[in-house]
Structure formats: C-alpha cells, structure tokens
Scaffold this motif. Structure first.
Motif, PDB file in Angstrom:
ATOM      1  N   LEU A 134      36.357  47.415  41.402  1.00 12.65           N
ATOM      2  CA  LEU A 134      37.170  46.977  40.258  1.00 12.65           C
ATOM      3  C   LEU A 134      38.609  47.430  40.433  1.00 12.65           C
ATOM      4  O   LEU A 134      39.158  48.177  39.621  1.00 12.65           O
ATOM      5  N   ASP A 135      39.227  46.984  41.490  1.00 12.98           N
ATOM      6  CA  ASP A 135      40.619  47.336  41.794  1.00 12.98           C
ATOM      7  C   ASP A 135      41.320  46.067  42.239  1.00 12.98           C
ATOM      8  O   ASP A 135      41.019  45.525  43.310  1.00 12.98           O
ATOM      9  N   SER A 136      42.232  45.590  41.418  1.00 10.42           N
ATOM     10  CA  SER A 136      42.903  44.325  41.719  1.00 10.42           C
ATOM     11  C   SER A 136      43.782  44.408  42.964  1.00 10.42           C
ATOM     12  O   SER A 136      44.173  43.383  43.516  1.00 10.42           O
ATOM     13  N   ARG A 137      44.091  45.625  43.412  1.00  7.63           N
ATOM     14  CA  ARG A 137      44.938  45.766  44.602  1.00  7.63           C
ATOM     15  C   ARG A 137      44.172  45.470  45.879  1.00  7.63           C
ATOM     16  O   ARG A 137      44.765  45.068  46.886  1.00  7.63           O
ATOM     17  N   VAL A 138      42.877  45.677  45.869  1.00 11.31           N
ATOM     18  CA  VAL A 138      42.085  45.487  47.089  1.00 11.31           C
ATOM     19  C   VAL A 138      41.012  44.427  46.931  1.00 11.31           C
ATOM     20  O   VAL A 138      40.383  44.031  47.918  1.00 11.31           O
ATOM     21  N   SER A 139      40.776  43.952  45.713  1.00 12.88           N
ATOM     22  CA  SER A 139      39.727  42.964  45.478  1.00 12.88           C
ATOM     23  C   SER A 139      40.337  41.661  44.979  1.00 12.88           C
ATOM     24  O   SER A 139      41.306  41.662  44.217  1.00 12.88           O
ATOM     25  N   SER A 140      39.754  40.560  45.412  1.00 10.64           N
ATOM     26  CA  SER A 140      40.215  39.244  44.981  1.00 10.64           C
ATOM     27  C   SER A 140      39.740  38.958  43.567  1.00 10.64           C
ATOM     28  O   SER A 140      38.888  39.661  43.019  1.00 10.64           O
ATOM     29  N   THR A 141      40.270  37.908  42.991  1.00  6.08           N
ATOM     30  CA  THR A 141      39.832  37.495  41.650  1.00  6.08           C
ATOM     31  C   THR A 141      38.347  37.159  41.646  1.00  6.08           C
ATOM     32  O   THR A 141      37.618  37.519  40.718  1.00  6.08           O
ATOM     33  N   HIS A 142      37.905  36.484  42.702  1.00  6.06           N
ATOM     34  CA  HIS A 142      36.483  36.128  42.809  1.00  6.06           C
ATOM     35  C   HIS A 142      35.610  37.378  42.827  1.00  6.06           C
ATOM     36  O   HIS A 142      34.573  37.446  42.156  1.00  6.06           O
ATOM     37  N   CYS A 143      36.049  38.377  43.568  1.00 10.36           N
ATOM     38  CA  CYS A 143      35.286  39.630  43.658  1.00 10.36           C
ATOM     39  C   CYS A 143      35.293  40.368  42.319  1.00 10.36           C
ATOM     40  O   CYS A 143      34.267  40.914  41.906  1.00 10.36           O
ATOM     41  N   LEU A 144      36.437  40.370  41.639  1.00 13.17           N
ATOM     42  CA  LEU A 144      36.523  41.054  40.340  1.00 13.17           C
ATOM     43  C   LEU A 144      35.589  40.410  39.316  1.00 13.17           C
ATOM     44  O   LEU A 144      34.858  41.104  38.608  1.00 13.17           O
ATOM     45  N   THR A 145      35.614  39.081  39.244  1.00 10.13           N
ATOM     46  CA  THR A 145      34.747  38.401  38.280  1.00 10.13           C
ATOM     47  C   THR A 145      33.277  38.620  38.631  1.00 10.13           C
ATOM     48  O   THR A 145      32.434  38.762  37.735  1.00 10.13           O
ATOM     49  N   SER A 146      32.978  38.666  39.921  1.00  8.83           N
ATOM     50  CA  SER A 146      31.596  38.904  40.339  1.00  8.83           C
ATOM     51  C   SER A 146      31.130  40.297  39.919  1.00  8.83           C
ATOM     52  O   SER A 146      30.037  40.462  39.360  1.00  8.83           O
ATOM     53  N   THR A 147      31.970  41.307  40.158  1.00  9.27           N
ATOM     54  CA  THR A 147      31.603  42.682  39.804  1.00  9.27           C
ATOM     55  C   THR A 147      31.461  42.853  38.294  1.00  9.27           C
ATOM     56  O   THR A 147      30.505  43.471  37.818  1.00  9.27           O
ATOM     57  N   VAL A 148      32.412  42.311  37.539  1.00  6.52           N
ATOM     58  CA  VAL A 148      32.334  42.430  36.079  1.00  6.52           C
ATOM     59  C   VAL A 148      31.084  41.716  35.557  1.00  6.52           C
ATOM     60  O   VAL A 148      30.415  42.201  34.640  1.00  6.52           O
ATOM     61  N   GLY A 149      30.750  40.589  36.167  1.00  3.34           N
ATOM     62  CA  GLY A 149      29.530  39.889  35.783  1.00  3.34           C
ATOM     63  C   GLY A 149      28.288  40.732  36.023  1.00  3.34           C
ATOM     64  O   GLY A 149      27.351  40.743  35.208  1.00  3.34           O
TER      65      GLY A 149
END
Length: 556
Positions: free
Chosen positions: A221-236
């Motif tokens: 959950l770090d926008s500096r190293v994770s893409s938007t797709h990865c962030l939404t996947s993790t939050v999901g």
C-alpha cells in the motif's frame, strides 16, 4: 534501321501499356517516402547514377529494410512494465490466498481439538487415541502450509512451531497406550491441561503467522512503488479479509492497516483508489482497535476534509459518509465518543446535509442520512447544527423526490426526527417542514409478504420510531390535535389491536400504546373516546400490553 524500328515499336508498345499509370503512381509514392529521399540523397553524394538498376535496388532495399524493422519490433518485449505490474498483483493475490488457506487449516485443527475435548468430557477413552492422531495430523498439515507460505519465518514463529511440534509428540505419547482402567481424575485433568496448552500454542502461532502475512500485504500500500492496479487489488483483499470476521479486522488494524489506508486517502491518487480505501476503513471499523487507530490517524479530520471538499467526486464523499456512519453506529459494542468528533461535528453535519440534498442515487442518500442519524445519538449539540443547516427540510423533501423510497432510508429519516423531537426547540422546525404528516405516513406503511426479512425488520423500526417521535411531539397540544386530525390516533389503535399490522412486533406495540396514551392525556377523551381507545387507555399499560401482545405471557 531494323534496330531503330524495333526500338520504336518497343517504345510505342510501352506507351500504350495499360499499367503505365499504376506503375508511375507507385513509383511516385515510393519516391515521396522519407527512406527513399534519404537513400537518394546518399546516392547523389556518392555520385552514383540513378539509372534503372539503382532505382530498382533502392526499391528492393526499402521493402527489405521495413521487413527487418518489423522483425526487430516483434522480437522486443514492449510490455515489460505491464508484466511487472501483473506479477505484483498476482503476488498480493497469493498472499491473500495464503492467509485464507492458513485460516482454513487452523479452523480444521481447531474443530478436531474441540471434538477431542468433548470426548474427554464424556470420558470416551477408547476414542482418544484416534482423535489424538487426527489432531496431530491436521496440525502437521497446518505447519507444512505455514512453512510453504513463510520459508524463512521470524524467530518467534519458528520457536512457536517447535513448541507445537513437541506438544503434538507429547499428546501422541499420552494417548498411545491410554485405557479406561488407567484413567483417573488426575490423569483426566492432566490430559485436559495438555490439550488446553496445545490449543493456546496453536492460536498464538496462527496469530503470529497471520500478522506476518498481513504486514507483507500492507507493504504494497505505497503509491510510490505500487501501481494503481496493485493498490486497488490490495485494498480489495483487505476488504474481503475484513468481511471474514472481526478477528481479521483486529489483526489488520493492529498491524497499521488503518494508518496505511488513511495515508492513501490523503495522497493525490486516482479517485477509485481513494473511494475503495474509504470503503476498506468502513469495513474494518467494526472493532474497537480500528476506532482507536482511526483516532490516532486523525481520521475524523480527514473524513471532514473529504466530505467538505467539492473537488472530490460524489462517489468518494459517499464512501466517507459510510465511514462516519460506521464509526458512530450505536449498535457497536464499543460505542463511544471519538476523539476530534465534537470539534468537526458542525462541518460534518453541513457536508452530510449537502450530500443528501444533491444525492444522485438512493445509495448515496442512504449513506448520508445514516451518518446524520448516528450523529444525533452522539451529542445533543447536533440538533442545533441540524436546525442551522435545515437538515429536516432536506430529509422530508427527499421523500417527495423519491430519494428515500426504501424502508432503510425511511428508517434513517425517522431516527433523525425522533432524536430531534427530544428537544422542544426543534418542534417548530419539524412541524413547519411537514414532519408530522411524514411521521403519520410512516405509521401507515403496511408490512406484506413481498418484503424481505431485512425490510420487515426495517418496517418495524420505522413504526416504532414514528410512534416515539409522535409521543414526544404530542407534548405540545396543537401538535397533538394535528396528529389526531391527520388520522394518527386511528392508526395507533390499529397497530395495537392488529398484530399483523405491526408484523407481530411487541416493541411497536409498546411504542404505539405510549403514543396513544399521550394523545388522550393531552387532547382529553371527549369525542375521541371510543370502546377501542378506552380499552387501550384505561387499564394499566402492562394490562393493555398483555391483552394485545401475541405472547400470552405472565410476568408475575
């Protein structure tokens, strides 16, 4: 001469060739290409004649070069970045699946342990050996899964694994030669203590392992190293874990999940990520640990800023309203005043009223109304802000605009009116905005077989709270007379006498009896006196209740 004639005939034949114009057009298009121009320039610099052989060579070279370019492009990996992103998303999914697998295996082992304890309690000695073997089998499967998920575990996890293994071996040794003749009271207690200790060790181990897995998941959950797709996947994944029960909500909050999610909400990220993060916070805030983490993260201030900022979309602001509704819910076991809430209450009421006013859908209105309704439970000061920002007018008008067609939305509206009716200073605002008519209309909602179980429960709450609100408003004689003239008294009598009208709810019966007695006490019996009303009003309220209740119980 013959040669000249032959040349002339050949030339004449060439001029009459039907493909001449097509060839010329092709030659012109080729001569206009950048590659042709560059090669022609190179040939001129080299002082080479542009005769037919050279032109033909240039044409062939052009086609050959383009083919080679295509081959090179096809051989390159142009999607290297997207592949990396996909691999990170797959990694987070693997973590989520691993958490689910460990929890499932732990549950299987726990069930087997519970069976063994029940057999021990019933002194079924001959089954203890097989139960002990099954238990150790499931625990070894659990340990194998943990080691596959965490190949290099922290020392505390490794130590706890060794403890579980040694206790499993000790349990097998105890039950190996166990017979009924050998069992005494002290032996039974010793085995019970061993099983209890083993269960505690397994619980501690699973807690450690899940904490490690959640920590790794939260690191993405770090926008500096994770893409938007990865962030939404993790939050999901966090939302899904939170929906699995309060225990996972507690672990995620304990490992800093609430802090991480609020950090995402404060960053300049896509709206979909911010909205999803707010939904995750609302999902996790069903345990006291999450509320504490929210307070430490200045969560109320963040929510107030989001709700009051026009730059955020309605989707984001509605999710923020959902968080407010969740953390202020009086149904929570840890219901309490939240740090910073009083300071931001006015801003919250103003923003939530505006959200309800401009809501584009039933869902958005419901979230905003639920948050307002819960705020009215938090502090009496909220009524002053509701008056200041004309919240009653907005909520009542929403019923005519069909924003509040659902019983769940009506439940939130009547909650606000009932809580405001506690203060006589709010009477005028409620009456002037047709609140009395709306409450009587809510009383007239009739339950039917088409409603779901949840809708029937909401219908009962609407009836109960409407009766409570009318009871409070009837303190003022003009209000009581208005309720009677609008048919409120007749409907209250029906709710008392007819069990089906109130869906058999006794809480609606009690509220209706109280409202009916208040109206009679304020207005007097006079022309209102009918046999039905006298039968409900003259006896003691407990006698009236027992007469009308579907349960013919004795409270003596």
């Amino acid at each position: 001469m013959n040669m000249t004639t032959a040349f002339t005939i050949s030339g004449s034949y060439s001029d009459e060739n039907p493909h001449k114009h097509s060839a010329m057009t092709t030659h012109q298009s080729q001569s206009n290409s950048a590659l042709y121009q560059w090669l022609s320039g190179s040939v001129q610099k080299m002082q080479i004649s542009e005769g037919a052989p050279v032109v033909k060579w240039l044409q062939d070279l052009r086609l050959t070069t383009e083919s080679e370019c295509m081959s090179i492009l096809q051989g390159k990996s142009v999607a290297k970045e997207s592949l990396s992103i996909d691999s990170k998303v797959l990694y987070t999914k693997k973590l989520k699946d691993g958490i689910d697998t460990i929890r499932n295996r732990a549950q299987v082992a726990n069930n087997e342990l519970s069976k063994m304890l029940r057999k021990l309690e019933k002194s079924r000695w001959k089954h203890m050996k097989s139960s002990g073997l099954w238990l150790t089998h499931h625990l070894r499967n659990l340990l194998h899964e943990i080691n596959s998920q965490i190949p290099d575990p922290p020392m505390k996890v490794y130590t706890e694994e060794e403890s579980v293994l040694s206790q499993c071996a000790h349990l097998v040794q105890i039950t190996e030669n166990l017979t009924e003749e050998m069992m005494t009271g002290s032996d039974k207690k010793y085995l019970l203590d061993s099983l209890t200790k083993l269960g505690q060790s397994v619980s501690s181990l699973v807690d450690m392992v899940l904490s490690v897995q959640v920590q790794v998941l939260l690191e993405t959950l770090d926008s500096r190293v994770s893409s938007t797709h990865c962030l939404t996947s993790t939050v999901g994944h966090l939302i899904n874990l939170g929906l699995e029960g309060e225990y996972m909500c507690y672990i995620i909050a304990r490992e800093g999940g609430i802090h991480k999610l609020f950090d995402l909400c404060r960053e300049e990220i896509l709206e979909v990520v911010r909205a999803q993060s707010l939904r995750a916070i609302a999902t996790l805030c069903c345990v006291s640990k999450s509320i504490i983490e929210l307070e430490e993260s200045n969560g109320v201030e963040c929510l107030s800023d989001i709700l009051g900022a026009d730059r955020y979309t309605e989707m984001v602001r509605s999710e923020a309203a959902g968080v407010v509704a969740q953390i202020t819910s009086p149904n929570l076991d840890h219901y309490q005043h939240i740090s910073g809430f009083i300071e931001h209450m006015e801003d919250l009421v103003r923003s939530l009223t505006g959200l309800c006013l401009n809501a584009s859908s039933h869902e958005v209105f419901l979230l905003g109304a639920a948050a307002i309704a819960n705020i009215t439970f938090m502090d009496p000061l909220s009524s002053d802000y509701l008056l200041q920002y004309h919240t009653v007018m907005v909520l009542v008008e929403s019923c005519t605009l069909h924003k509040a067609d659902s019983l769940f939305a009506k439940d939130q509206i009547v909650t606000v009116l009932a809580n405001m009716a506690q203060s006589t200073s709010c009477f005028t605002d409620i009456v002037d905005n047709e609140g009395l008519s709306l409450l009587v209309n809510f009383l007239n909602i009739r339950p039917n077989a088409k409603l779901t179980e949840a809708e029937l429960a909401a219908c009962e709450r609407v009836h109960q709270k409407s009766a409570i609100a009318l009871t409070r408003l009837a303190k003022d004689p003009p209000n009581a007379q208005s309720i009677v003239s609008k048919g409120g008294m007749q409907r209250l009598v029906q709710l008392c006498k007819d069990s089906g009208a109130r869906n058999g709810s006794d809480v609606v019966l009690v509220a209706s009896l109280a409202a009916l007695r208040k109206l009679v006490s304020v207005c007097g019996e006079g022309p209102l006196s009918t046999p039905d009303i006298r039968q409900l009003v003259h006896p003691k309220i407990m006698d009236s209740y027992l007469m009308c209740s579907k349960h013919n119980e004795s409270f003596v």
